[in-house]
Enzyme design. Structure first.
Site, PDB file in Angstrom:
ATOM      1  N   HIS A 105     -37.647  16.088  39.056  1.00  0.00           N
ATOM      2  CA  HIS A 105     -37.258  14.679  38.987  1.00  0.00           C
ATOM      3  C   HIS A 105     -38.119  13.770  39.846  1.00  0.00           C
ATOM      4  O   HIS A 105     -37.721  12.646  40.154  1.00  0.00           O
ATOM      5  CB  HIS A 105     -35.782  14.534  39.364  1.00  0.00           C
ATOM      6  CG  HIS A 105     -34.861  15.193  38.386  1.00  0.00           C
ATOM      7  ND1 HIS A 105     -33.583  15.627  38.706  1.00  0.00           N
ATOM      8  CD2 HIS A 105     -35.035  15.504  37.077  1.00  0.00           C
ATOM      9  CE1 HIS A 105     -33.021  16.179  37.636  1.00  0.00           C
ATOM     10  NE2 HIS A 105     -33.886  16.117  36.645  1.00  0.00           N
ATOM     11  N   GLY A 176     -26.466  24.919  44.280  1.00  0.00           N
ATOM     12  CA  GLY A 176     -26.062  23.542  44.524  1.00  0.00           C
ATOM     13  C   GLY A 176     -26.262  22.584  43.374  1.00  0.00           C
ATOM     14  O   GLY A 176     -26.550  21.408  43.596  1.00  0.00           O
ATOM     15  N   SER A 178     -24.517  21.417  39.472  1.00  0.00           N
ATOM     16  CA  SER A 178     -23.361  21.563  38.590  1.00  0.00           C
ATOM     17  C   SER A 178     -23.737  22.124  37.228  1.00  0.00           C
ATOM     18  O   SER A 178     -22.874  22.479  36.439  1.00  0.00           O
ATOM     19  CB  SER A 178     -22.695  20.200  38.392  1.00  0.00           C
ATOM     20  OG  SER A 178     -23.590  19.308  37.748  1.00  0.00           O
TER      21      SER A 178
END
Length: 234
Positions: A105, A176, A178
């Site tokens: 990202h 860590g 989801s």
């Protein structure tokens, strides 16, 4: 030949370091609506606000230190071929000593052209002494200098190299995240049949997969301690 371990890390990796990455369940990032500070529309509407937001984040980042989880991942390079794929825009994996990090990202420590974001000629690295970008500053191509961040809705250029790393993994570890944010969450399905998968997260994570997953219901640091014990004894 060393076994290859590939990590996929998300916001939970850096929470112990006091650094928030992207949105929480409330849709806010550092009290700002994510769409306002991490979308192309937000950038077009108010580039000054977005520039100042990332200036603030950089100040926080340079004060942040890697936690024990980051350090344990880096230490595995002594015995394994380690690749870290991270959804986080911080540089805490690198600070901890990891040498092969793929940022899905983008990277908070870099800025780029708003016209041609991935042209290396226009990407600039910022350090603690020059971390603040004045609103209106131009890139070398004359466009506004913007954060080197993959805004929501934009393509993820590093996804293909990341998928290739996962395909070659002997062990795949997720920490860590989801696994709700695509396309990053889809990397789980690039593992080869029979590859051991470990999922470290204190919260329940929905990871539908045809493969067996070992769940470690702990935070990043405690979870990494357990993982190191498990893989060294396997």
């Amino acid at each position: 030949m060393k076994k290859k371990i590939v990590f996929l890390t998300g916001a939970g990796m850096s929470v112990e370091s006091g650094f928030k990455t992207f949105r929480g369940n409330d849709g806010l990032w550092e009290n700002y609506p994510v769409e306002q500070v991490a979308s192309h529309e937000g950038w077009e509407q108010d580039p000054t606000l977005v520039t100042n937001f990332y200036n603030m984040l950089r100040r926080k980042l340079y004060d942040a230190q890697p936690n024990e989880g980051h350090k344990l991942i880096a230490s595995l390079e002594d015995d394994y071929d380690v690749t870290v794929i991270t959804q986080n825009v911080d540089n805490l994996h690198e600070k901890a000593g990891s040498t092969n990090v793929i940022h899905l990202h983008g990277e908070l420590t870099k800025v780029c052209s708003s016209r041609d974001p991935y042209n290396p000629d226009y990407i600039e690295e910022l350090g603690p002494d020059n971390s603040q970008v004045a609103p209106g500053t131009k890139a070398k191509d004359g466009s506004l200098l913007r954060p080197f961040i993959v805004f929501f809705g934009e393509s993820v250029p590093m996804l293909e190299p990341a998928a290739k790393e996962v395909q070659g993994a002997d062990i795949f570890v997720v920490i860590g995240t989801s696994l709700n944010v695509y396309p990053a969450a889809g990397l789980l399905y690039y593992t080869r049949p029979g590859t051991p998968i470990y999922l470290i997260d204190p919260n329940g994570v929905n990871a539908s997969s045809t493969q067996d997953i070992t769940y470690i219901h702990k935070g990043a640091s405690e979870g990494m301690k357990e993982l190191v014990s498990l893989i060294h004894n396997s």
